[in-house]
Design a protein around this motif. Structure first.
Motif, PDB file in Angstrom:
ATOM      1  N   ASP A  73       0.768  -1.134   0.141  1.00  0.00           N
ATOM      2  CA  ASP A  73       0.088   0.140   0.152  1.00  0.00           C
ATOM      3  C   ASP A  73       0.698   1.240   0.009  1.00  0.00           C
ATOM      4  O   ASP A  73       1.865   1.248   0.655  1.00  0.00           O
ATOM      5  CB  ASP A  73      -0.910  -0.089   1.199  1.00  0.00           C
ATOM      6  N   ASN A  75       0.850   5.807   0.063  1.00  0.00           N
ATOM      7  CA  ASN A  75       0.203   6.986   0.123  1.00  0.00           C
ATOM      8  C   ASN A  75       0.966   7.993  -0.433  1.00  0.00           C
ATOM      9  O   ASN A  75       2.133   8.135  -0.328  1.00  0.00           O
ATOM     10  CB  ASN A  75      -0.116   7.152   1.686  1.00  0.00           C
ATOM     11  N   THR A  77       2.496  11.863  -0.559  1.00  0.00           N
ATOM     12  CA  THR A  77       3.202  12.758   0.398  1.00  0.00           C
ATOM     13  C   THR A  77       3.200  14.168  -0.041  1.00  0.00           C
ATOM     14  O   THR A  77       3.397  15.005   1.020  1.00  0.00           O
ATOM     15  CB  THR A  77       4.687  12.367   0.627  1.00  0.00           C
ATOM     16  N   GLN A  81      -4.813  12.354  -3.617  1.00  0.00           N
ATOM     17  CA  GLN A  81      -4.772  10.909  -4.120  1.00  0.00           C
ATOM     18  C   GLN A  81      -5.024  11.163  -5.698  1.00  0.00           C
ATOM     19  O   GLN A  81      -4.513  10.244  -6.370  1.00  0.00           O
ATOM     20  CB  GLN A  81      -5.978  10.283  -3.438  1.00  0.00           C
ATOM     21  N   TRP A 106      -9.669   3.740  -1.654  1.00  0.00           N
ATOM     22  CA  TRP A 106      -8.225   3.298  -2.419  1.00  0.00           C
ATOM     23  C   TRP A 106      -8.707   2.959  -3.733  1.00  0.00           C
ATOM     24  O   TRP A 106      -9.662   2.710  -4.296  1.00  0.00           O
ATOM     25  CB  TRP A 106      -7.622   2.343  -1.609  1.00  0.00           C
ATOM     26  N   LEU A 120      -3.678   4.485  -1.330  1.00  0.00           N
ATOM     27  CA  LEU A 120      -4.783   4.846  -0.345  1.00  0.00           C
ATOM     28  C   LEU A 120      -4.839   6.328  -0.220  1.00  0.00           C
ATOM     29  O   LEU A 120      -4.135   7.095  -1.091  1.00  0.00           O
ATOM     30  CB  LEU A 120      -4.152   4.526   1.039  1.00  0.00           C
ATOM     31  N   ARG A 121      -5.873   6.782   0.169  1.00  0.00           N
ATOM     32  CA  ARG A 121      -6.400   8.345   0.290  1.00  0.00           C
ATOM     33  C   ARG A 121      -5.744   8.958   1.159  1.00  0.00           C
ATOM     34  O   ARG A 121      -5.153  10.407   0.971  1.00  0.00           O
ATOM     35  CB  ARG A 121      -8.005   8.105   0.723  1.00  0.00           C
ATOM     36  N   ARG A 123      -3.126  11.342   2.815  1.00  0.00           N
ATOM     37  CA  ARG A 123      -1.834  12.120   2.751  1.00  0.00           C
ATOM     38  C   ARG A 123      -0.793  11.905   3.722  1.00  0.00           C
ATOM     39  O   ARG A 123      -1.194  12.469   4.959  1.00  0.00           O
ATOM     40  CB  ARG A 123      -1.891  13.418   2.047  1.00  0.00           C
TER      41      ARG A 123
END
Length: 127
Positions: A73, A75, A77, A81, A106, A120-121, A123
């Motif tokens: 997974d 995310n 930064t 998304q 997601w 994934l959503r 941040r």
């Protein structure tokens, strides 16, 4: 005393291609190459043993048996998304249907060799 994950090993047909893809996805750099064709990538200026695990892309001619039992997974930064999804697709990720309903928070994607991973959503702060 406990353990922590130091590296993840991914068997693949083309370590160079996947090393380039995952380096772009994660902001990693090449840390080393082994005689067997394996390539290790990891965070710049930290490498092996830092707070993030490194990835070892290991050559294998074995066909992938089925859906992976473990996936990564990720995310974003530094963007939302939707913007990160567009970036990952431009890098060569593909969308994958594993039975989602369409209401998930997601996105299920695959790297250039078909290994599933999720965007994934949330941040996260960069390390």
């Amino acid at each position: 005393m406990a353990c922590r994950i130091s590296e993840l090993v991914i068997d693949c047909a083309d370590p160079g291609r996947l090393a380039a893809f995952w380096s772009e996805v994660l902001g990693y750099v090449e840390l080393g190459r082994e005689d067997d064709g394996s390539i290790e990538i990891g965070p710049p200026d930290v490498g092996f043993g830092g707070p993030q695990p490194t990835l070892v892309l290991s050559p294998s001619s074995d066909p992938r048996p089925a859906k992976l039992r473990l996936h990564i997974d990720v995310n974003a930064t530094d963007r939302d998304q939707d913007a990160e999804l567009q970036r990952l697709l431009a890098l060569g990720a593909g969308r994958v249907d594993v039975g989602q309903t369409g209401t998930e928070s997601w996105h299920v994607l695959a790297d250039p060799e078909g290994n599933e991973f999720c965007l994934l959503r949330a941040r996260l702060q960069p390390l």
